[in-house]
Design an enzyme around this catalytic site. Structure first.
Site, PDB file in Angstrom:
ATOM      1  CG  HIS A 315      -2.038   0.963   1.150  1.00  0.00           C
ATOM      2  ND1 HIS A 315      -2.857   1.108   0.059  1.00  0.00           N
ATOM      3  CD2 HIS A 315      -2.464   1.886   2.056  1.00  0.00           C
ATOM      4  CE1 HIS A 315      -3.734   2.077   0.289  1.00  0.00           C
ATOM      5  NE2 HIS A 315      -3.519   2.571   1.484  1.00  0.00           N
ATOM      6  CG  PHE A 411      -9.273   6.669   6.404  1.00  0.00           C
ATOM      7  CD1 PHE A 411      -7.992   6.380   6.828  1.00  0.00           C
ATOM      8  CD2 PHE A 411      -9.568   7.989   6.074  1.00  0.00           C
ATOM      9  CE1 PHE A 411      -7.018   7.366   6.926  1.00  0.00           C
ATOM     10  CE2 PHE A 411      -8.610   8.984   6.158  1.00  0.00           C
ATOM     11  CZ  PHE A 411      -7.336   8.674   6.577  1.00  0.00           C
TER      12      PHE A 411
END
Lengths: 425, 397
Positions: A315, A411
């Site tokens: 990521h 998130f």
């Protein structure tokens, strides 16, 4: 594995088409050339005024024409551009008649300031309360805003354009969305519901408010004076991610279907794994368990063990939190080998394409497998001793790559990993 | 289905709306045939407001509640009810493997900030610089997370510890339909044993009324049942949360869970909304379940919103084809977009588990009284702009 099915007896899922757009350019060829040259697509923002903003740089895509401009319109154009490339390469179905469903990862949609200001202009008064705005919102000039600012219209338009079948699915798992779209495609093919799926992830949502939102969470790099050096994943001096735009698209197909129609197989989508994190809205569990569990679930789904992986597409956002926790997760799963497995962040060059990232990076992982060449992590000048990992610093290199794992975290405790290979295991 | 062990059972229901909290409260309110709509708070627009909820019961930490806007609180609350109803709340082992699909729109804006910016920017020397300055100073940092679509799922993970997987579908009515469809498909195919699926909607929002006012979809001035809203129609936005716990029969039986109903069939489509296309889509979907229907034993729970022309096409189709009693729940609970379909699946489950239907809610002749036993319910979902679906909910047997 016997022929067309994997170790678990499920249809093998292959990639027969791929497309990509980022701030580096349009198409796989351009992107790959610039990615392996270690170039950055990050630049000063010119789309809107940046006065009073802490961050004034991004990897926005400014070379596609969108009129009238809005986040859903740019998202749609980016998605269509990437998908045209993917569908053309796969040569599947016929033009406008894709023989399978659409899974679209995209950012949430809402009315934007341009429209709000336009509506208030019709009032032309001191009171701009919503009851007043509402009283003029039914004017015929605003009628197109209904369709445009529904969450469903981007996918609807793409479904029309590509002729995908059934109800298109728009989804968001925040910054893991692109990987989730691919995962849904894998699952649909494994269920035998379809022989093919069009998985697109797109994000064209950079505007003043979206930037302010991330800025208020202290998530963004403020290295405004050196845009191309701002995204510094895994470096000790990393100071946040750089918002970016782009799209990635994959045509997924069962191996059986692809072989039957003589399609060129670009790669194998071996598995996907996920695990949600219940620790915090924006932070990872300090023990790293959800990230570890996600990676292990993906490996298990692919029928592989950690030793099989020889490249990690992380990521790697460049935020203090993400890079630290991702390294903890990788070191836990891969042990001592974690120091030797190349792990380079595409985001150092294209920025963080948010909802699109998982698919953009899946396309880059596919190109890494194809070319047996590993793009670098650029802007890596000050190593972080807490992250003792081979980030392929600053310069691309050749390498033997058979199985790639690509991580996406978002998130809301979203974690998804994809495992890909060049050839069937 | 060949493999009954892979049937998708409904083992938990968590619903909240203007009618109250839980399946029983909804049943009682529907049985009383009293719509609860508010014609004054957003006048001339009509909405169905959320019944008062004691959020502490499902979201014990005030800090968590403060991090959420109303739509997330409604959803997190309803999800807790569903987990409780399924008997899995607090069961760490099951929650860690429970999959989740949430249908979500976006959250509320800060209306005061928006209005102040609109009023102030014209007087500012540089309107754009003013906009940036005000947003940087006046937007609450946590508001973003309270607006973000996937953060309803995120909050459910945090508050209730559902962590097997987390996916959020977007796209108004279709997102709720496809969330249930994918959940059922995964269970049927052995890709999942236990899924929490549903969504939440806050219909008491000026900014949402604006979006639908662009398309002239809001019901104004005078309340009427959905079938009686005339040629221009309109929907009354409803606040609601609806979550289902779906489970493979094998998994439910192994842990001794009680099945409230089963979803035997679900299919969705997308028609282009030219005259007749909703009817054609419903016909095709109906043909897909027709062979399973037991004449005299089934009813239709319609998700008709009141939006036109979709509602008229659905009415024409159902009154011609169904040959069964019809009930539109939208008359009572309003139109909740994303959670509308999961809500109607839950209400259908309430019908088959009680074996009877609630009374008619309109006087136009679409809905007629029945005393017949009901073992099957066809649930319709026709989006106000896109999306058509039918599901068959049956007694779990």
């Amino acid at each position: 594995m016997s022929g067309k099915t994997d170790k678990a007896g499920r249809p093998i899922v292959v990639i027969t088409g791929a497309g990509v757009v980022t701030s580096l350019g349009q198409g796989k060829a351009d992107n790959w050339a610039r990615l392996t040259a270690g170039e950055s697509g990050i630049h000063n923002i010119t789309r809107f005024a940046t006065d009073n903003l802490k961050t004034r740089i991004s990897g926005s895509v400014d070379f596609l024409k969108v009129d009238p401009f809005s986040a859903p319109s740019l998202t749609e154009t980016l998605a269509a551009t990437a998908a045209e490339e993917a569908v053309a390469q796969s040569n599947i179905g016929s033009r406008g008649d894709f023989p399978g469903p659409l899974f679209l990862a995209m950012p949430p949609v809402e009315l934007e300031w341009a429209q709000r200001i336009e509506i208030a202009g019709k009032l032309n008064q001191e009171n701009n309360g919503y009851d007043a705005l509402l009283s003029v919102s039914g004017a015929s000039q605003f009628a197109p805003y209904h369709e445009r600012f529904l969450f469903g219209s981007v996918a609807d338009h793409l479904a029309d354009r590509f002729g995908t079948k059934g109800s298109p699915i728009s989804l968001s798992t925040a910054c893991a969305s692109g990987a989730s779209a691919i995962q849904l495609g894998i699952e649909a093919i494994r269920r035998g519901e379809t022989d093919a799926a069009l998985c697109i992830a797109s994000d064209g949502s950079i505007n003043a408010e979206s930037l302010v939102r991330f800025s208020l969470l202290s998530a963004l790099s403020t290295s405004n004076d050196n845009p191309q050096g701002a995204a510094k994943p895994f470096s000790k001096n990393r100071d946040g991610f750089v918002m970016a735009e782009g799209a990635g698209a994959l045509v997924l197909e069962s191996l059986e279907s692809a072989q039957a129609r003589g399609a060129t197989i670009l790669g194998i989508m071996e598995g996907a794994g996920e695990m949600a994190d219940s620790f915090h809205r924006t932070r990872s569990s300090p023990d790293g368990k959800p990230i570890v569990g996600c990676i292990r679930n993906a490996l298990a789904d692919a029928g592989l063990v950690p030793d099989d992986i020889d490249y990690i597409n992380p990521h790697g956002t460049g935020t203090s939190e993400n890079d630290k926790m991702e390294a903890v997760g990788v070191m836990t799963v891969f042990g001592e080998r974690a120091k030797q497995i190349p792990m380079s962040s595409n985001k150092s060059m294209v920025g963080h394409t948010l909802s699109a990232a998982g698919a953009v990076e899946a396309v880059f992982s596919l190109l890494t497998l194809e070319h047996q060449r590993i793009p670098p992590t650029i802007n890596y000048n000050i190593p972080d001793p807490a992250i003792p990992i081979d980030v392929v610093p600053n310069v691309a290199r050749d390498g033997r790559v058979t199985h790639v794992i690509s991580n996406s975290f978002g998130f809301g405790g979203q974690n998804v990993s994809l495992v890909m290979a060049r050839e069937p295991a | 289905m060949a493999d009954t062990q892979r049937e998708a059972l409904i083992t938990g229901i968590g619903i909240v709306s203007c009618l109250g909290e839980g399946a029983d409260a909804h049943w009682q309110a529907l049985s009383a045939a009293q719509p609860r709509a508010d014609t004054t708070a957003f006048a001339p627009y009509i909405v169905h407001p959320m019944a008062p909820l004691d959020y502490d019961k499902q979201i014990p930490k005030k800090g968590d509640q403060r991090q959420m806007e109303p739509w997330q609180r409604i959803g997190t609350y309803a999800a807790g009810l569903a987990l409780e109803s399924a008997g899995v709340k607090g069961n760490a082992e099951l929650l860690a493997k429970m999959d989740m699909i949430v249908a979500a729109g976006g959250g509320e804006r800060d209306l005061a900030v928006d209005s102040a910016i609109l009023s102030g920017r014209g007087k500012a020397p540089s309107p754009d610089a003013f906009l940036n300055e005000r947003m940087m100073n006046d937007l609450r940092p946590t508001l973003f997370l309270a607006q973000l679509s996937n953060l309803l799922a995120g909050n459910i993970s945090i508050v209730h510890n559902v962590t097997g997987s987390s996916r959020t579908f977007m796209g108004e009515e279709s997102s709720g339909i496809d969330a249930v469809r994918i959940a059922v498909s995964r269970i049927n195919a052995g890709q999942s044993d236990l899924v929490l699926v549903g969504g939440a909607h806050n219909g008491e929002r000026w900014d949402l009324l604006m979006l639908y006012e662009f398309g002239h979809h809001n019901l104004k001035d005078k309340f009427a049942p959905v079938w009686e809203r005339g040629p221009n129609g309109g929907f009354a936005l409803g606040s609601m949360g609806a979550f289902l716990v779906l489970e493979s029969r094998a998994h439910a039986e192994a842990r001794g869970a009680k099945a409230l109903a089963k979803i035997s069939s679900i299919a969705s489509d997308r028609s282009k909304r030219q005259p007749g296309t909703v009817t054609a889509a419903l016909k095709k979907l109906w043909d897909g379940v027709a062979q399973r229907l037991k004449p005299g034993q089934f009813a239709v729970v319609s998700g008709a919103s009141g939006a036109e022309p979709a509602t008229s096409e659905e009415r024409t189709f159902l009154t011609g084809q169904a040959k069964a009693p019809i009930r539109a729940t939208g008359t009572y609970i309003g139109h909740g977009m994303e959670p509308q379909f999961p809500m109607n699946i839950a209400l259908a489950a309430a019908v088959v588990s009680r074996g009877k239907l609630f009374p008619p809610g309109d006087k136009s002749g679409v809905e007629s009284p029945t005393e017949a036993a009901v073992t099957q319910v066809v649930v319709t979902g026709v989006g106000h702009w896109r999306g058509e679906s039918l599901a068959l909910v049956e007694n779990a047997g």
